[in-house]
Scaffold this motif. Structure first.
Motif, PDB file in Angstrom:
ATOM      1  N   UNK A 273       0.920  -1.224  -0.016  1.00 10.68           N
ATOM      2  CA  UNK A 273      -0.115  -0.013   0.115  1.00 10.68           C
ATOM      3  C   UNK A 273       0.803   1.186   0.009  1.00 10.68           C
ATOM      4  N   UNK A 274       0.734   2.062  -1.086  1.00 12.40           N
ATOM      5  CA  UNK A 274       1.707   3.048  -1.090  1.00 12.40           C
ATOM      6  C   UNK A 274       1.200   4.410  -0.256  1.00 12.40           C
ATOM      7  N   UNK A 275       2.022   5.090   0.515  1.00 12.67           N
ATOM      8  CA  UNK A 275       1.758   6.024   1.415  1.00 12.67           C
ATOM      9  C   UNK A 275       1.733   7.236   0.766  1.00 12.67           C
ATOM     10  N   UNK A 276       0.726   7.985   1.279  1.00 10.31           N
ATOM     11  CA  UNK A 276       0.654   9.445   0.771  1.00 10.31           C
ATOM     12  C   UNK A 276       1.781  10.368   1.127  1.00 10.31           C
ATOM     13  N   UNK A 277       1.965  10.332   2.313  1.00 10.60           N
ATOM     14  CA  UNK A 277       3.297  10.875   2.805  1.00 10.60           C
ATOM     15  C   UNK A 277       4.531  10.070   3.294  1.00 10.60           C
ATOM     16  N   UNK A 278       5.378  10.218   2.676  1.00  8.29           N
ATOM     17  CA  UNK A 278       6.565   9.246   2.861  1.00  8.29           C
ATOM     18  C   UNK A 278       7.284   9.497   4.347  1.00  8.29           C
ATOM     19  N   UNK A 279       7.707   8.182   4.880  1.00  7.56           N
ATOM     20  CA  UNK A 279       8.115   8.333   6.242  1.00  7.56           C
ATOM     21  C   UNK A 279       9.668   8.189   6.239  1.00  7.56           C
ATOM     22  N   UNK A 280      10.164   9.224   6.781  1.00 13.25           N
ATOM     23  CA  UNK A 280      11.862   9.140   6.634  1.00 13.25           C
ATOM     24  C   UNK A 280      12.471   8.224   7.739  1.00 13.25           C
ATOM     25  N   UNK A 281      13.470   7.557   7.376  1.00 14.37           N
ATOM     26  CA  UNK A 281      14.358   6.506   8.294  1.00 14.37           C
ATOM     27  C   UNK A 281      15.231   7.665   8.954  1.00 14.37           C
ATOM     28  N   UNK A 282      15.415   8.587   8.604  1.00 17.20           N
ATOM     29  CA  UNK A 282      16.590   9.448   9.055  1.00 17.20           C
ATOM     30  C   UNK A 282      17.953   8.736   9.096  1.00 17.20           C
ATOM     31  N   UNK A 283      18.582   8.495   9.954  1.00 18.52           N
ATOM     32  CA  UNK A 283      19.989   8.054  10.000  1.00 18.52           C
ATOM     33  C   UNK A 283      19.945   6.332  10.033  1.00 18.52           C
ATOM     34  N   UNK A 284      18.735   5.962   9.927  1.00 19.75           N
ATOM     35  CA  UNK A 284      18.788   4.519   9.868  1.00 19.75           C
ATOM     36  C   UNK A 284      18.996   4.016   8.521  1.00 19.75           C
ATOM     37  N   UNK A 285      20.084   3.279   8.391  1.00 26.46           N
ATOM     38  CA  UNK A 285      20.653   2.625   6.914  1.00 26.46           C
ATOM     39  C   UNK A 285      20.213   1.053   7.020  1.00 26.46           C
ATOM     40  N   UNK A 286      19.939   0.940   5.400  1.00 27.88           N
ATOM     41  CA  UNK A 286      19.584  -0.418   5.317  1.00 27.88           C
ATOM     42  C   UNK A 286      20.547  -0.903   4.282  1.00 27.88           C
ATOM     43  N   UNK A 287      20.884  -2.126   4.075  1.00 25.34           N
ATOM     44  CA  UNK A 287      21.638  -2.637   2.975  1.00 25.34           C
ATOM     45  C   UNK A 287      20.788  -2.988   2.186  1.00 25.34           C
ATOM     46  N   UNK A 288      21.210  -3.120   0.702  1.00 25.62           N
ATOM     47  CA  UNK A 288      20.300  -3.519  -0.470  1.00 25.62           C
ATOM     48  C   UNK A 288      19.717  -4.790  -0.371  1.00 25.62           C
ATOM     49  N   UNK A 289      20.607  -5.929   0.298  1.00 26.54           N
ATOM     50  CA  UNK A 289      19.851  -7.313   0.395  1.00 26.54           C
ATOM     51  C   UNK A 289      18.599  -7.186   1.422  1.00 26.54           C
ATOM     52  N   UNK A 290      18.711  -6.438   2.365  1.00 22.78           N
ATOM     53  CA  UNK A 290      17.644  -6.480   3.397  1.00 22.78           C
ATOM     54  C   UNK A 290      16.646  -5.802   2.816  1.00 22.78           C
ATOM     55  N   UNK A 291      16.563  -4.648   1.722  1.00 18.41           N
ATOM     56  CA  UNK A 291      15.618  -4.097   1.182  1.00 18.41           C
ATOM     57  C   UNK A 291      14.800  -4.964   0.404  1.00 18.41           C
ATOM     58  N   UNK A 292      15.537  -5.742  -0.516  1.00 15.11           N
ATOM     59  CA  UNK A 292      14.817  -6.644  -1.368  1.00 15.11           C
ATOM     60  C   UNK A 292      14.066  -7.769  -0.669  1.00 15.11           C
ATOM     61  N   UNK A 293      14.489  -7.978   0.692  1.00 14.84           N
ATOM     62  CA  UNK A 293      13.571  -9.000   1.398  1.00 14.84           C
ATOM     63  C   UNK A 293      12.418  -8.318   1.929  1.00 14.84           C
ATOM     64  N   UNK A 294      12.692  -6.951   2.147  1.00 11.56           N
ATOM     65  CA  UNK A 294      11.635  -6.060   2.651  1.00 11.56           C
ATOM     66  C   UNK A 294      10.373  -6.065   1.603  1.00 11.56           C
TER      67      UNK A 294
END
Length: 555
Positions: free
Chosen positions: A427-448
């Motif tokens: 479900x696309x968000x109307x307003x993006x939610x910033x993760x600020x300084x929390x970084x995720x690696x590319x492999x984890x993002x693909x799992x998400x």
């Protein structure tokens, strides 16, 4: 000590009264058009020079003013619309104070020319800043009235200095003209500014109202709004309601009429804002043209000289009716079952804040909708989280824990999606939610992505699992992150993940579910066996027997 209190001269008294009613040329146009409408006019022409500051001419085809009434018409507190105190409690006309013409005459040069329907001749009266000095003369004029107002504030220079630029003043004139035109479709309106036609709106029937609305608000408003009519006992609401994805940076497309009178009331505004606040971005404003009709005895319009504010005898009834009907319209035209698989947006995240449903007859009637599920109809609400239902066919009563029921249904929805597709719907968000300084690696993002989460290159959450669209995006991410890094086997890991996600799925809807959503929950619960209506040792539904009720009532 000498006496120091004295009566003000009529001219000063009228100028003080004008200060409450006449702010600018638009104020005069409003008062005079309302007088024309009260006179039964079906054709009104407004012609202005220099935004009305130099000249305003308003012509109508109403019933006209007699020769003898012309001097009275310009006197303060002289009116044809009130005869006694009972009339003040049942006001159906737009004007009633008897202050408009007297106030206008106190701050400008005025000429009124009028001919009655039953008269073959017309008469005019000229006032030059003093209602006590006038002259009535024979004149030529068709049936109706023409009022000319020249040199606004010519005798009060300090008021004239507060006027804005001609462009700004013209915008105020256009706005008030639009409002009056949108509340009187059975009258044709023409507006000319410095001999240029701004609007020429023909008299129209109910089937052609779209044409006038489109000319004033534009085609985009018509294309992105829904026309509806809702009625209750002694109350009716109709008009155009803008869709959730159609909003503006200003409130210029928000018109609300009470018995065809434009008002801007805090209670009304709060109810409408309540419906929209969670479905449009912050800082944006919904668009609507709404008409509310109730018995005039249920409100007091005699609150402010401009008659923009009202005082309702039962504000709670009005507030709840507006919230219920507007929410219902948005749901029916845009948003289906909140627990189904079809795409939709939530109409509101907090609709009812009352502790009990038994205080308003309109609300109770709304509760008792026909329901085809085995739980029957909702007959009561406790703390906005528990509902009591009654199935008339078998005379059974049920107590439903809405939070637990929603959580259970969310869990089953997550499991079904994963079982069928090995991924969760996004479900696309109307307003993006910033993760600020929390970084995720590319492999984890693909799992998400498999779990309906999407992160953009700027480290913002842009989508969440559809079933968790009301939960906090960061909470969702944290739960997924912790579970995917656990040491459990795959099946146990997924089961644990979905249970934890289900618990937070209700999010901002907790305690704020719409009546229609509560009925949708019942419909979905009816598809689950009764002995399985629980989640994590919490019961979602319990049948109430007569013995249960008797035990509950014992001291």
């Amino acid at each position: 000590m000498p006496d120091i209190i004295q009566l003000l001269p009529p001219l000063i008294a009228n100028q003080i009264a004008a200060g409450e009613v006449i702010e600018r040329s638009a104020s005069i146009i409003k008062e005079l058009i309302e007088n024309s409408l009260d006179a039964g006019s079906t054709q009104i022409t407004v012609n202005i020079k220099k935004s009305g500051n130099n000249l305003i001419i308003i012509t109508d085809n109403g019933c006209g003013i007699s020769k003898n009434d012309l001097p009275l018409a310009i006197r303060q507190h002289a009116t044809s619309k009130l005869k006694n105190l009972m009339d003040l409690e049942n006001i159906k006309s737009l004007g009633f104070r008897g202050e408009a013409l007297a106030s206008v005459c106190a701050v400008a040069k005025v000429k009124i020319t009028s001919r009655e329907v039953t008269c073959d001749t017309a008469y005019s009266i000229i006032i030059d800043g003093n209602c006590d000095t006038y002259k009535v003369t024979l004149d030529a004029h068709p049936i109706g009235t023409t009022i000319e107002v020249r040199d606004l504030f010519y005798n009060i220079p300090v008021r004239k200095r507060f006027l804005k630029s001609d462009k700004t003043e013209l915008q105020h004139v256009i706005e008030i003209f639009q409002k009056l035109a949108l509340s009187n479709f059975n009258c044709s309106f023409t507006l000319l500014s410095d001999d240029k036609v701004i609007y020429k709106l023909l008299k129209t029937n109910i089937n052609c109202q779209y044409t006038r609305v489109q000319k004033i608000f534009g085609k985009s408003f018509i294309d992105n709004s829904v026309y509806f009519t809702s009625e209750g006992t002694g109350i009716k609401l109709q008009g155009w309601l803008g869709k959730s994805d159609y909003h503006r940076s200003q409130t210029d497309h928000q018109y609300f009429f009470l018995n065809d009178r434009i008002i801007r009331d805090k209670l009304i505004l709060h109810a409408i804002k309540y419906v929209y606040e969670s479905i449009i971005p912050e800082g944006r404003h919904p668009c609507y043209i709404l008409y509310l009709y109730i018995d005039p005895t249920h409100y007091d319009i005699n609150v402010h000289p401009t008659k923009h504010e009202v005082r309702f005898s039962d504000g709670r009834w009005i507030h709840q009716f507006l919230i219920q009907q507007l929410s219902k319209v948005l749901l029916e035209n845009k948003f289906p079952d909140p627990l189904g698989d079809s795409d939709y947006q939530q109409v509101n995240n907090k609709i009812f804040d009352q502790k009990s449903s038994f205080t308003a007859p309109v609300y109770q009637a709304f509760l008792q909708q026909n329901s085809s599920n085995s739980f029957g109809n909702i007959i009561g609400i406790i703390n906005n989280n528990f509902i009591i239902t009654h199935n008339k066919l078998n005379n059974k009563y049920f107590l439903i824990n809405l939070n637990t029921a929603y959580t259970l249904l969310s869990y089953k929805s997550l499991c079904k999606q994963w079982h069928d597709n090995k991924e969760l719907k996004s479900h696309d968000l109307n307003i993006k939610c910033s993760l600020e300084n929390f970084k995720l690696n590319s492999n984890y993002i693909s799992n998400l992505n498999l779990f309906g989460m999407k992160i953009d290159i700027d480290n913002n959450i842009t989508a969440v699992p559809y079933t968790l669209r009301y939960a906090n995006p960061k909470d969702i991410l944290e739960i997924i992150y912790l579970n995917l890094n656990s040491q459990l086997n795959e099946d146990l890991k997924i089961a644990s993940l979905f249970k934890q996600l289900a618990v937070i799925s209700i999010g901002r809807l907790a305690g704020n579910l719409l009546i229609s959503e509560q009925n949708n929950i019942l419909d979905n619960l009816a598809n689950i066996q009764y002995d399985q209506l629980n989640f994590d040792n919490n019961i979602a539904c319990k049948e109430l027997t007569a013995e249960d009720l008797e035990l509950f009532l014992k001291v």
